[in-house]
Scaffold this motif. Structure first.
Motif, PDB file in Angstrom:
ATOM      1  N   VAL A 210      18.343  28.589  65.968  1.00 51.16           N
ATOM      2  CA  VAL A 210      18.595  27.835  67.195  1.00 51.16           C
ATOM      3  C   VAL A 210      18.595  26.343  66.866  1.00 51.16           C
ATOM      4  CG1 VAL A 210      17.831  27.389  69.553  1.00 51.16           C
ATOM      5  CG2 VAL A 210      17.465  29.652  68.529  1.00 51.16           C
ATOM      6  N   GLU A 211      19.729  25.702  67.126  1.00 52.52           N
ATOM      7  CA  GLU A 211      19.851  24.264  66.863  1.00 52.52           C
ATOM      8  C   GLU A 211      19.463  23.478  68.117  1.00 52.52           C
ATOM      9  OE1 GLU A 211      20.697  23.147  63.974  1.00 52.52           O
ATOM     10  OE2 GLU A 211      21.733  24.806  62.966  1.00 52.52           O
ATOM     11  N   VAL A 212      18.764  22.365  67.926  1.00 54.91           N
ATOM     12  CA  VAL A 212      18.408  21.513  69.065  1.00 54.91           C
ATOM     13  C   VAL A 212      19.185  20.204  68.980  1.00 54.91           C
ATOM     14  CG1 VAL A 212      16.121  22.535  69.367  1.00 54.91           C
ATOM     15  CG2 VAL A 212      16.386  20.526  67.887  1.00 54.91           C
ATOM     16  N   ALA A 213      19.298  19.528  70.134  1.00 53.15           N
ATOM     17  CA  ALA A 213      20.149  18.333  70.213  1.00 53.15           C
ATOM     18  C   ALA A 213      19.563  17.148  69.447  1.00 53.15           C
ATOM     19  CB  ALA A 213      20.360  17.959  71.677  1.00 53.15           C
ATOM     20  N   GLN A 214      18.242  16.993  69.536  1.00 50.65           N
ATOM     21  CA  GLN A 214      17.586  15.837  68.904  1.00 50.65           C
ATOM     22  C   GLN A 214      16.461  16.347  67.994  1.00 50.65           C
ATOM     23  OE1 GLN A 214      16.294  13.667  72.369  1.00 50.65           O
ATOM     24  NE2 GLN A 214      18.379  13.207  73.023  1.00 50.65           N
ATOM     25  N   PRO A 215      16.778  16.786  66.785  1.00 47.34           N
ATOM     26  CA  PRO A 215      15.790  17.441  65.914  1.00 47.34           C
ATOM     27  C   PRO A 215      14.538  16.610  65.632  1.00 47.34           C
ATOM     28  CG  PRO A 215      18.010  17.701  65.034  1.00 47.34           C
ATOM     29  CD  PRO A 215      18.117  16.744  66.172  1.00 47.34           C
ATOM     30  N   ASP A 216      14.699  15.324  65.340  1.00 45.94           N
ATOM     31  CA  ASP A 216      13.534  14.489  65.025  1.00 45.94           C
ATOM     32  C   ASP A 216      12.641  14.306  66.243  1.00 45.94           C
ATOM     33  OD1 ASP A 216      14.454  14.299  62.467  1.00 45.94           O
ATOM     34  OD2 ASP A 216      15.368  12.305  62.728  1.00 45.94           O
ATOM     35  N   ARG A 217      13.267  14.026  67.368  1.00 44.20           N
ATOM     36  CA  ARG A 217      12.513  13.863  68.622  1.00 44.20           C
ATOM     37  C   ARG A 217      11.823  15.172  69.005  1.00 44.20           C
ATOM     38  NH1 ARG A 217       9.065  11.845  71.884  1.00 44.20           N
ATOM     39  NH2 ARG A 217       9.472  12.093  74.102  1.00 44.20           N
ATOM     40  N   PHE A 218      12.538  16.279  68.842  1.00 46.78           N
ATOM     41  CA  PHE A 218      11.975  17.590  69.192  1.00 46.78           C
ATOM     42  C   PHE A 218      10.737  17.876  68.336  1.00 46.78           C
ATOM     43  CE2 PHE A 218      11.972  22.310  69.244  1.00 46.78           C
ATOM     44  CZ  PHE A 218      11.955  22.505  70.622  1.00 46.78           C
ATOM     45  N   LYS A 219      10.847  17.594  67.053  1.00 51.38           N
ATOM     46  CA  LYS A 219       9.727  17.816  66.131  1.00 51.38           C
ATOM     47  C   LYS A 219       8.512  16.981  66.539  1.00 51.38           C
ATOM     48  CE  LYS A 219       8.889  17.961  61.131  1.00 51.38           C
ATOM     49  NZ  LYS A 219       9.445  17.616  59.802  1.00 51.38           N
ATOM     50  N   GLU A 220       8.770  15.764  66.943  1.00 45.09           N
ATOM     51  CA  GLU A 220       7.704  14.850  67.374  1.00 45.09           C
ATOM     52  C   GLU A 220       7.018  15.371  68.644  1.00 45.09           C
ATOM     53  OE1 GLU A 220       7.727  10.441  69.396  1.00 45.09           O
ATOM     54  OE2 GLU A 220       9.221  10.824  67.836  1.00 45.09           O
ATOM     55  N   VAL A 221       7.842  15.821  69.615  1.00 43.05           N
ATOM     56  CA  VAL A 221       7.291  16.356  70.870  1.00 43.05           C
ATOM     57  C   VAL A 221       6.470  17.615  70.592  1.00 43.05           C
ATOM     58  CG1 VAL A 221       7.848  17.369  73.117  1.00 43.05           C
ATOM     59  CG2 VAL A 221       9.117  15.384  72.309  1.00 43.05           C
ATOM     60  N   VAL A 222       7.018  18.517  69.782  1.00 43.61           N
ATOM     61  CA  VAL A 222       6.320  19.761  69.454  1.00 43.61           C
ATOM     62  C   VAL A 222       4.970  19.458  68.812  1.00 43.61           C
ATOM     63  CG1 VAL A 222       6.345  21.769  67.906  1.00 43.61           C
ATOM     64  CG2 VAL A 222       8.357  21.229  69.289  1.00 43.61           C
ATOM     65  N   SER A 223       4.939  18.513  67.900  1.00 46.32           N
ATOM     66  CA  SER A 223       3.703  18.151  67.214  1.00 46.32           C
ATOM     67  C   SER A 223       2.636  17.680  68.198  1.00 46.32           C
ATOM     68  CB  SER A 223       4.003  17.056  66.180  1.00 46.32           C
ATOM     69  OG  SER A 223       2.830  16.658  65.540  1.00 46.32           O
ATOM     70  N   ILE A 229      -2.510  21.699  72.936  1.00 48.38           N
ATOM     71  CA  ILE A 229      -2.851  23.118  73.085  1.00 48.38           C
ATOM     72  C   ILE A 229      -4.109  23.450  72.279  1.00 48.38           C
ATOM     73  CG2 ILE A 229      -2.075  25.456  72.474  1.00 48.38           C
ATOM     74  CD1 ILE A 229       0.794  24.485  73.272  1.00 48.38           C
ATOM     75  N   ARG A 230      -4.196  22.921  71.062  1.00 46.78           N
ATOM     76  CA  ARG A 230      -5.348  23.232  70.196  1.00 46.78           C
ATOM     77  C   ARG A 230      -6.625  22.562  70.664  1.00 46.78           C
ATOM     78  NH1 ARG A 230      -1.210  22.798  65.341  1.00 46.78           N
ATOM     79  NH2 ARG A 230      -0.761  25.029  65.033  1.00 46.78           N
ATOM     80  N   GLU A 231      -6.497  21.432  71.366  1.00 42.15           N
ATOM     81  CA  GLU A 231      -7.685  20.707  71.817  1.00 42.15           C
ATOM     82  C   GLU A 231      -8.171  21.177  73.189  1.00 42.15           C
ATOM     83  OE1 GLU A 231      -6.574  16.596  71.578  1.00 42.15           O
ATOM     84  OE2 GLU A 231      -6.834  16.508  69.381  1.00 42.15           O
ATOM     85  N   ASN A 232      -7.378  21.982  73.880  1.00 44.09           N
ATOM     86  CA  ASN A 232      -7.750  22.477  75.207  1.00 44.09           C
ATOM     87  C   ASN A 232      -8.749  23.624  75.076  1.00 44.09           C
ATOM     88  OD1 ASN A 232      -7.038  24.703  77.443  1.00 44.09           O
ATOM     89  ND2 ASN A 232      -6.697  22.680  78.316  1.00 44.09           N
ATOM     90  N   GLY A 233      -9.764  23.636  75.928  1.00 43.93           N
ATOM     91  CA  GLY A 233     -10.815  24.657  75.838  1.00 43.93           C
ATOM     92  C   GLY A 233     -10.318  26.080  76.023  1.00 43.93           C
ATOM     93  N   VAL A 234      -9.327  26.257  76.907  1.00 44.41           N
ATOM     94  CA  VAL A 234      -8.816  27.609  77.172  1.00 44.41           C
ATOM     95  C   VAL A 234      -7.855  28.056  76.074  1.00 44.41           C
ATOM     96  CG1 VAL A 234      -7.512  29.056  78.786  1.00 44.41           C
ATOM     97  CG2 VAL A 234      -9.122  27.358  79.664  1.00 44.41           C
ATOM     98  N   THR A 235      -6.858  27.211  75.763  1.00 43.35           N
ATOM     99  CA  THR A 235      -5.823  27.614  74.797  1.00 43.35           C
ATOM    100  C   THR A 235      -6.252  27.411  73.343  1.00 43.35           C
ATOM    101  OG1 THR A 235      -4.816  25.423  75.050  1.00 43.35           O
ATOM    102  CG2 THR A 235      -3.888  27.219  76.355  1.00 43.35           C
ATOM    103  N   GLY A 236      -7.241  26.536  73.130  1.00 48.60           N
ATOM    104  CA  GLY A 236      -7.685  26.267  71.764  1.00 48.60           C
ATOM    105  C   GLY A 236      -8.930  27.025  71.357  1.00 48.60           C
ATOM    106  N   GLN A 237      -9.682  27.531  72.353  1.00 45.95           N
ATOM    107  CA  GLN A 237     -10.947  28.211  72.044  1.00 45.95           C
ATOM    108  C   GLN A 237     -11.053  29.593  72.698  1.00 45.95           C
ATOM    109  OE1 GLN A 237     -14.066  25.340  73.072  1.00 45.95           O
ATOM    110  NE2 GLN A 237     -12.757  23.726  72.245  1.00 45.95           N
TER     111      GLN A 237
END
Length: 598
Positions: A210-223, A229-237
């Motif tokens: 799956v190709e995205v329109a703005q790969p660098d921006r997408f990678k930054e947002v995902v990061s 998600i990892r720092e949230n008590g519900v989704t991270g723990q």
């Protein structure tokens, strides 16, 4: 395409055997996003009102979102959209795993199946190679047997299999569509629609990406979102450690864990069926979906038998709702649902309804051609699940769901269902916003159309007084609209514990090259919600159907932390209609329809 969408639809008519491809309707995709939204809109446009959901005239959409198959967290989701044989509403049932991502890798946003095959068939998709193949030898087989057989036939262990079990073949209105063995598009009877078309399975293998329109921006947002998600008590723990069953003790301690078919809302033995006990005694490993950092999926072993699950809803339906504290039996019942292709919520809740009918002397002992339907019986939940899946004796009646079962015995009020679909694992008498969401859900009893447990119990994004009515109609609308967006993008609802509307807008924009604000994205969600509402109104639903079982409106919770509560729906519903821009009969006004392009 380089904007996250594959840009292509696969349309298969099983009556004629025709296989065609067509371009994705781009403007419609922009307005309805994909997944649940786009599938719902196209279904509404393509099938006439009033058709029998199990007739050839119905269609079934297997549809991904623009973010499905990307590197976005939890991007393995897809929807099964059709007209529900359980209750004639618009059905859009969500599933995870890997099948949805594989469909995108093969180059398709969706598969639309029409008509009915003369004999059992399955569909084989490998990129541009698409075939309708005979499935006679798989008809009657369990989900694992079918999956193993089709993978061997494909000669490729990276292929992904979506299938129904015997319950779908028998047209049970609580039959699920299963994929990747243990993942379920569980609710609304979507498996029966596949069965009605003599469609056993869809096997998919894709070699693209799956190709995205703005790969660098997408990678930054995902990061950035992964960090949230990892720092949230519900989704991270909580969810990674104990799966969705982390909720068992939390919900019980709030006094809203429905027990004995919602006769009570507190289960003294809750810890025996909790996520903590599951992890300690039966968990073999975590079983994450595609690109999922949360990994709430469980893979358990009991008496040498292994399988995916159980989830919180399953543990409740077979556990406290049936008065059962035997976690082994709950796991075995879950495994049977996976094999026969049954919705675990509806199956467990229907057994609970049968137990109350038996308790009250309405189902007579001489009718019970299996274990006694008594509260707390682990033997009963396992064997009656098997009998439902196999369509044996009284089990065939149970396989029709609790609403039809209780109606058949002259006591419809004992079915804890909304619009004939069984309510999930939260007693709305102690969570007023969540109860309003139950009553107004576009597919009947449902917790994942606007998860008000998040603010009312978990305190996310902020803590609300669960007994108060103030502001609840507004909150429910926002949660329903946001959930429609998440479902349509191809992401998991659990991300919403950590993320907000702006986060989803950032992801969508980087993937597609669009430039939507958070408000504009939520407007897409509102458009999706209203489209579903209009579909149901066309099918004969009215404001009278936006209700809860009488017990929950009139009988106070007898004991526990929510003792004395009833649901105050009559006060909330008119406010909700007003907030939605609907008239007093729950019909979207002409002005609101025009504003939303409907």
């Amino acid at each position: 395409m380089s904007n996250a969408y594959a840009g292509k639809i696969l349309r298969i008519n099983l009556t004629t055997g025709s296989i065609t491809t067509e371009a994705l309707p781009v403007e419609k995709a922009r307005a309805f996003l994909g997944g649940r939204g786009l599938g719902g809109r196209m279904l509404a446009e393509e099938i006439p009102a009033g058709i029998d959901p199990l007739s050839e005239a119905n269609k079934i959409f297997f549809i991904t979102g623009p973010l499905t198959g990307t590197s976005a967290p939890t991007s393995g989701r897809y929807m099964v959209v059709t007209k529900s044989p359980l209750n004639n509403t618009i059905a859009s049932s969500n599933s995870g795993g890997f099948w949805g991502a594989e469909l995108k890798f093969a180059g398709y946003d969706m598969v639309i199946v029409e008509g009915k095959a003369a004999q059992p068939v399955y569909i084989y998709i490998k990129d541009d190679q698409v075939e309708i193949r005979p499935a006679d030898k798989y008809w009657g087989k369990l989900v694992s047997e079918t999956t193993d057989g089709l993978l061997a036939e494909a000669g490729d262990d990276k292929a992904r299999v979506l299938t129904i079990g015997p319950a779908g073949e028998r047209l049970s209105p609580i039959a699920a569509v299963m994929n990747d063995r243990y993942r379920a598009a569980g609710r609304s009877g979507v498996g029966a629609v596949m069965g009605s078309k003599n469609l056993k399975a869809i096997v998919v293998r894709g070699s693209g990406k799956v190709e995205v329109a703005q790969p660098d921006r997408f990678k930054e947002v995902v990061s950035g979102l992964l960090k949230k998600i990892r720092e949230n008590g519900v989704t991270g723990q909580g969810l990674p450690a104990y799966g969705t069953a982390v909720l068992v003790n939390i919900i019980n301690e709030s006094g809203i864990l429905p027990t004995n078919n919602f006769q009570e809302a507190y289960f003294p033995a809750a810890d025996e069926i909790s996520g903590e006990t599951l992890a300690e005694k039966y968990l073999k490993k975590k079983d994450p979906c595609y690109r999922c950092p949360i990994a709430c999926g469980r893979y358990c072993e009991v008496d040498g038998e292994e399988g995916g699950g159980p989830e919180y809803e399953t543990i409740w339906a077979y556990g406290s709702d049936c008065g059962v504290s035997d976690l082994k039996a709950v796991i075995k019942a879950n495994n049977l649902c996976n094999e026969y292709g049954l919705d675990t919520i509806s199956a467990g809740a229907t057994i609970a309804a049968a137990m109350e009918l038996y308790q009250r002397g309405i189902i007579k002992p001489e009718e019970v051609d299996g274990p006694e339907l008594k509260w707390g019986s682990g033997e009963a939940i396992v064997e009656w699940t098997r009998k439902m899946g196999a369509g044996e004796g009284l089990g065939a009646k149970l396989a029709l769901g609790s609403a039809r079962l209780c109606e058949a015995y002259g006591h419809p009020e004992l079915a804890m269902a909304v619009k004939k679909q069984e309510l999930p694992a939260y007693d709305p008498r102690g969570v007023q916003g969540h109860g309003l969401q139950y009553a107004t859900s576009n597919r009947g009893g449902c917790h994942v159309r606007g998860y008000m447990i998040s603010p009312e119990i978990l305190g996310l994004p902020e803590k609300l007084d669960r007994f108060s009515l103030e502001g609840k109609a507004e909150w429910v609308k926002v949660f329903q609209d946001l959930t429609a967006v998440i479902d349509s993008l191809g992401l998991c609802l659990f991300t919403s514990f950590a993320l907000g509307a702006q986060d989803y807008a950032d992801l969508y924009n980087a993937a597609t090259g669009e430039n939507l604000t958070a408000e504009q994205l939520l407007a897409c969600g509102e458009r999706i919600w209203n489209n579903e509402r209009l579909f149901n109104l066309q099918e004969g639903y009215t404001a009278q159907d936006d209700t809860l079982p009488r017990r929950l409106l009139e009988e106070p919770i007898p004991d526990g932390p929510s003792k004395g509560s009833v649901h105050r729906l009559a006060e909330l519903l008119p406010v909700y209609y007003q907030v939605r821009g609907w008239d007093e009969n729950g019909v979207p006004t002409a002005a609101r329809r025009q504003e939303l392009g409907l």
